[in-house]
Write an enzyme that holds these catalytic residues in place. Structure first.
Site, PDB file in Angstrom:
ATOM      1  N   PHE A  35       1.645  -5.406 -25.051  1.00 54.58           N
ATOM      2  CA  PHE A  35       0.951  -5.631 -26.324  1.00 54.58           C
ATOM      3  C   PHE A  35       0.761  -4.351 -27.125  1.00 54.58           C
ATOM      4  CE2 PHE A  35      -2.800  -4.191 -23.990  1.00 54.58           C
ATOM      5  CZ  PHE A  35      -3.469  -3.464 -24.960  1.00 54.58           C
ATOM      6  N   LYS A  75      11.219 -11.410 -24.588  1.00 55.94           N
ATOM      7  CA  LYS A  75       9.901 -12.054 -24.478  1.00 55.94           C
ATOM      8  C   LYS A  75       8.832 -11.042 -24.865  1.00 55.94           C
ATOM      9  CE  LYS A  75       6.556 -12.326 -21.731  1.00 55.94           C
ATOM     10  NZ  LYS A  75       5.415 -12.423 -22.642  1.00 55.94           N
ATOM     11  N   GLU A 112       2.471 -12.066 -25.482  1.00 55.87           N
ATOM     12  CA  GLU A 112       1.909 -13.248 -26.143  1.00 55.87           C
ATOM     13  C   GLU A 112       0.678 -12.904 -26.994  1.00 55.87           C
ATOM     14  OE1 GLU A 112       1.975 -12.357 -23.017  1.00 55.87           O
ATOM     15  OE2 GLU A 112       0.563 -13.438 -21.731  1.00 55.87           O
ATOM     16  N   SER A 162       2.096  -3.023 -17.465  1.00 55.23           N
ATOM     17  CA  SER A 162       1.219  -2.437 -16.439  1.00 55.23           C
ATOM     18  C   SER A 162       1.985  -2.224 -15.129  1.00 55.23           C
ATOM     19  CB  SER A 162       0.038  -3.377 -16.195  1.00 55.23           C
ATOM     20  OG  SER A 162       0.527  -4.612 -15.715  1.00 55.23           O
ATOM     21  N   CYS A 183       0.183   4.301 -23.208  1.00 50.89           N
ATOM     22  CA  CYS A 183       0.546   4.753 -21.864  1.00 50.89           C
ATOM     23  C   CYS A 183       0.553   6.276 -21.800  1.00 50.89           C
ATOM     24  CB  CYS A 183       1.898   4.213 -21.460  1.00 50.89           C
ATOM     25  SG  CYS A 183       3.242   4.876 -22.450  1.00 50.89           S
ATOM     26  N   GLU A 234      -6.117   3.191 -14.289  1.00 50.92           N
ATOM     27  CA  GLU A 234      -5.860   3.332 -15.726  1.00 50.92           C
ATOM     28  C   GLU A 234      -6.928   2.526 -16.467  1.00 50.92           C
ATOM     29  OE1 GLU A 234      -2.403   1.238 -17.324  1.00 50.92           O
ATOM     30  OE2 GLU A 234      -2.025   2.911 -18.672  1.00 50.92           O
TER      31      GLU A 234
HETATM   32  P1  NAD Z   1       1.032  -6.357 -18.933  1.00 46.08           P
HETATM   33  O1  NAD Z   1       1.668  -5.865 -17.702  1.00 46.08           O
HETATM   34  O2  NAD Z   1      -0.201  -7.175 -18.830  1.00 46.08           O
HETATM   35  O3  NAD Z   1       2.078  -7.253 -19.771  1.00 46.08           O
HETATM   36  C1  NAD Z   1       3.389  -6.807 -20.018  1.00 46.08           C
HETATM   37  C2  NAD Z   1       4.300  -8.019 -20.128  1.00 46.08           C
HETATM   38  O4  NAD Z   1       4.290  -8.724 -18.886  1.00 46.08           O
HETATM   39  C3  NAD Z   1       3.848  -9.005 -21.198  1.00 46.08           C
HETATM   40  O5  NAD Z   1       4.968  -9.479 -21.891  1.00 46.08           O
HETATM   41  C4  NAD Z   1       3.155 -10.105 -20.395  1.00 46.08           C
HETATM   42  O6  NAD Z   1       3.285 -11.370 -20.988  1.00 46.08           O
HETATM   43  C5  NAD Z   1       3.859 -10.065 -19.067  1.00 46.08           C
HETATM   44  N1  NAD Z   1       2.964 -10.421 -17.952  1.00 46.08           N
HETATM   45  C6  NAD Z   1       1.617 -10.241 -17.878  1.00 46.08           C
HETATM   46  N2  NAD Z   1       1.148 -10.649 -16.692  1.00 46.08           N
HETATM   47  C7  NAD Z   1       2.213 -11.104 -15.990  1.00 46.08           C
HETATM   48  C8  NAD Z   1       2.368 -11.645 -14.682  1.00 46.08           C
HETATM   49  N3  NAD Z   1       1.329 -11.816 -13.867  1.00 46.08           N
HETATM   50  N4  NAD Z   1       3.614 -11.981 -14.282  1.00 46.08           N
HETATM   51  C9  NAD Z   1       4.676 -11.815 -15.088  1.00 46.08           C
HETATM   52  N5  NAD Z   1       4.573 -11.306 -16.337  1.00 46.08           N
HETATM   53  C10 NAD Z   1       3.367 -10.951 -16.788  1.00 46.08           C
HETATM   54  O7  NAD Z   1       0.801  -5.072 -19.877  1.00 46.08           O
HETATM   55  P2  NAD Z   1       0.026  -5.002 -21.262  1.00 46.08           P
HETATM   56  O8  NAD Z   1      -1.431  -5.138 -21.016  1.00 46.08           O
HETATM   57  O9  NAD Z   1       0.663  -5.888 -22.250  1.00 46.08           O
HETATM   58  O10 NAD Z   1       0.381  -3.498 -21.700  1.00 46.08           O
HETATM   59  C11 NAD Z   1      -0.371  -2.394 -21.311  1.00 46.08           C
HETATM   60  C12 NAD Z   1       0.248  -1.689 -20.123  1.00 46.08           C
HETATM   61  O11 NAD Z   1       1.572  -1.258 -20.452  1.00 46.08           O
HETATM   62  C13 NAD Z   1      -0.502  -0.419 -19.740  1.00 46.08           C
HETATM   63  O12 NAD Z   1      -0.569  -0.341 -18.348  1.00 46.08           O
HETATM   64  C14 NAD Z   1       0.359   0.707 -20.312  1.00 46.08           C
HETATM   65  O13 NAD Z   1       0.205   1.937 -19.659  1.00 46.08           O
HETATM   66  C15 NAD Z   1       1.717   0.128 -20.103  1.00 46.08           C
HETATM   67  N6  NAD Z   1       2.703   0.762 -20.976  1.00 46.08           N
HETATM   68  C16 NAD Z   1       3.606   1.618 -20.409  1.00 46.08           C
HETATM   69  C17 NAD Z   1       4.525   2.270 -21.197  1.00 46.08           C
HETATM   70  C18 NAD Z   1       5.516   3.213 -20.590  1.00 46.08           C
HETATM   71  O14 NAD Z   1       6.459   3.599 -21.274  1.00 46.08           O
HETATM   72  N7  NAD Z   1       5.362   3.618 -19.353  1.00 46.08           N
HETATM   73  C19 NAD Z   1       4.542   2.045 -22.587  1.00 46.08           C
HETATM   74  C20 NAD Z   1       3.615   1.154 -23.132  1.00 46.08           C
HETATM   75  C21 NAD Z   1       2.697   0.503 -22.308  1.00 46.08           C
END
Ligand code: NAD
Length: 501
Positions: free
Chosen positions: A150, A174, A177, A227, A282, A384
């Site tokens: 997000f 994808k 959401e 994450s 991140c 985090e």
């Molecule tokens: P998230 O892991 O909750 O979601 C990421 C994606 O995975 C979304 O599209 C979501 O719909 C999907 N998802 C969520 N839960 C899931 C599950 N249980 N099973 C399968 N798919 C699932 O992450 P977020 O909250 O959207 O984003 C923030 C995180 O992203 C932070 O931890 C941040 O550090 C990380 N991030 C990392 C980088 C990098 O380059 N390392 C860059 C941006 C964000």
């Protein structure tokens, strides 16, 4: 009835009868203003079929044709900055200025994708023996599944998508959401840029679509950003289905400040890199690690002054330094982390818990919060925290500061502020982080350098930006060829008129 933000398949916006849906909030007001369609496996199947079919022809398109689309996409995105920034601000909560910064980095990603013909060039050896020439070439992997977080609704996806499409693949994306609308604008821009329908598709959804992508036999490679919890799962499941997976995950970025540093500059860097975008980056600085008590005391005073001057407000308030966090759950998680840290014995120096933003009582706001005397056994150090609560963890020496930085599970970014080249060289040599800053607050490299963390900040051996990204979306074929001399081959040959007719 609320608007439904749906899918984009074979060049058309659509929703499906078997879609579920979930709310899309405006974090600045706390209101649900639309709903996001959650697609089913059947919808995913149609998107993969479209990407496979259209991707076949796209893979054969010339580099010039593909780069024509990429150049046009850049032009269209530049013209759409205001529209995109409004959509991102409304769904994410980040300020318009911050959203425009994100779009600028997205455009940089498109510019780098225009180098695809250069970075995917193969190798050639003439006459390795017996008149045989050998060459290797990089060809598209096939259909790529992209799963995005997000916190960067357009930058992270654009960087992935521009290169995945530019290298000749079909794509199924994808989006998160929570922020699904920018994806449909991006789809429109790619279509206007001349990308054949079906090459690029968006399937909105939740875990069901993620699992579908990871298991789908028609998908060859998966790019994930999100994450660590989810990213590790994506990597393991995707690779167990024999896919190439690049997974970029969480960060807990330390900023070491040496006694000789420009403390004023270091304090400004900490506040901007620590609290920008409500700390939902991140690459945000999470922990300040001053070296020596005198450094810590002086720096803390400067940081507190700067934090007290910060304004938190809705995304469209031009005076706001940062906005709301993404959801009420996220706000609750940040407040919980603060309570836990108080309980663990750290000193709460600036308390953002009670923040009220006039006229926006239901927005998901947390004010800037700072702890001092955080220690490595505290959850606040270990996890985090994706919201504006940051900490100071004091070190007695550079050795200890490096040890603190390296003891963490994550290794996305790390920063040192110093005037001493020797300290800086030690830091960059010894710290296990993928992106290192020296007197630079957020060491997010420009788009033509490889980007990716170390340790549990990345799974898989690739990078999100830079030449490695182009390699991730392509695979090698190596050809050995001999062209026999037509005079000698096959024996006798006649030049008589019509001899071969
Ligand atoms: P998230 O892991 O909750 O979601 C990421 C994606 O995975 C979304 O599209 C979501 O719909 C999907 N998802 C969520 N839960 C899931 C599950 N249980 N099973 C399968 N798919 C699932 O992450 P977020 O909250 O959207 O984003 C923030 C995180 O992203 C932070 O931890 C941040 O550090 C990380 N991030 C990392 C980088 C990098 O380059 N390392 C860059 C941006 C964000």
């Amino acid at each position: 009835m609320s608007d439904i933000i749906g899918h984009f398949i074979s060049g058309k916006l659509e929703t499906a009868a078997d879609d579920r849906s979930g709310p899309i909030y405006n974090p600045s007001t706390g209101e649900e203003f639309a709903r996001c369609a959650y697609g089913s496996r059947a919808t995913l199947d149609r998107a993969v079929a479209a990407a496979t079919e259209a991707g076949r022809a796209w893979a054969l398109a010339s580099h010039a044709t593909r780069m024509g689309v990429i150049f046009k996409l850049r032009e269209l995105m530049v013209a759409s900055i205001d529209e995109l920034a409004e959509v991102i601000g409304r769904e994410h909560g980040k300020t318009i200025a911050d959203a425009k910064g994100e779009i600028g980095r997205a455009i940089e990603g498109i510019e780098f994708a225009a180098n695809e013909p250069h970075v995917t060039k193969g190798e050639f050896s003439a006459n390795v023996g017996g008149d045989i020439d050998v060459f290797s070439m990089r060809v598209p992997v096939g259909v790529v599944g992209c799963i995005t977080p997000f916190n960067f609704p357009i930058m992270v996806p654009t960087v992935m998508m521009a290169m995945a499409v530019g290298t000749g693949n079909g794509v199924v994306w994808k989006p998160s959401e929570k922020v699904p609308t920018a994806a449909l604008i991006f789809a429109r821009l790619l279509q206007e840029a001349g990308l054949p329908d079906g090459v690029f598709n968006v399937v909105q959804g939740d875990k069901e679509i993620v699992d579908g992508i990871l298991e789908h036999p028609g998908i060859a490679a998966v790019s994930f950003v999100g994450s660590t919890r989810v990213g590790e799962y994506v990597y393991q499941k995707g690779t167990s289905h024999n896919k190439r997976v690049a997974s970029f995950t969480g960060g807990k970025n330390h900023m070491v400040v040496m006694p000789d540093a420009d403390l004023e500059a270091a304090a400004s860097a900490f506040v901007s890199a620590g609290f920008g975008s409500a700390s939902q980056r991140c690459m945000a600085v999470s922990l300040l690690v001053p070296v020596g008590e005198a450094t810590a005391n002086a720096l803390r005073e400067l940081v507190v002054d700067k934090m007290n001057a910060l304004k938190v407000g809705p995304y469209n308030d031009p005076q706001a330094d940062f906005g709301a966090v993404i959801s009420s759950e996220s706000k609750a998680a940040v407040l919980h982390a603060i309570e836990e840290c108080i309980g663990a014995g750290a000193e709460l120096v600036v308390d953002g818990r009670g923040l009220k933003v006039p006229g926006h009582d239901n927005g998901f706001y947390v004010g800037p919060t700072l702890f001092d005397h955080v220690t490595m056994d505290m959850t606040f150090y270990k996890e985090e925290i994706f919201g504006p609560a940051r900490g100071i963890i004091r070190a007695a020496s550079l050795d200890e500061a490096i040890a603190i930085t390296n003891a963490h599970d994550y290794g996305n970014g790390a920063v040192i502020f110093t005037r001493d080249g020797k300290s800086a060289r030690r830091f960059m040599g010894e710290v296990e982080a993928g992106m290192i800053g020296v007197n630079v607050p957020v060491p997010l490299p420009v788009g033509y350098f490889n980007f990716g963390g170390l340790r549990r900040s990345k799974f898989g051996d690739s990078h999100l930006y830079g030449p490695d990204a182009a390699r991730f979306y392509t695979k090698y074929k190596t050809v050995s060829q001999r062209w026999p001399d037509p005079v000698q081959a096959g024996g006798a040959m006649s030049l008589a008129f019509n001899a071969s007719a």
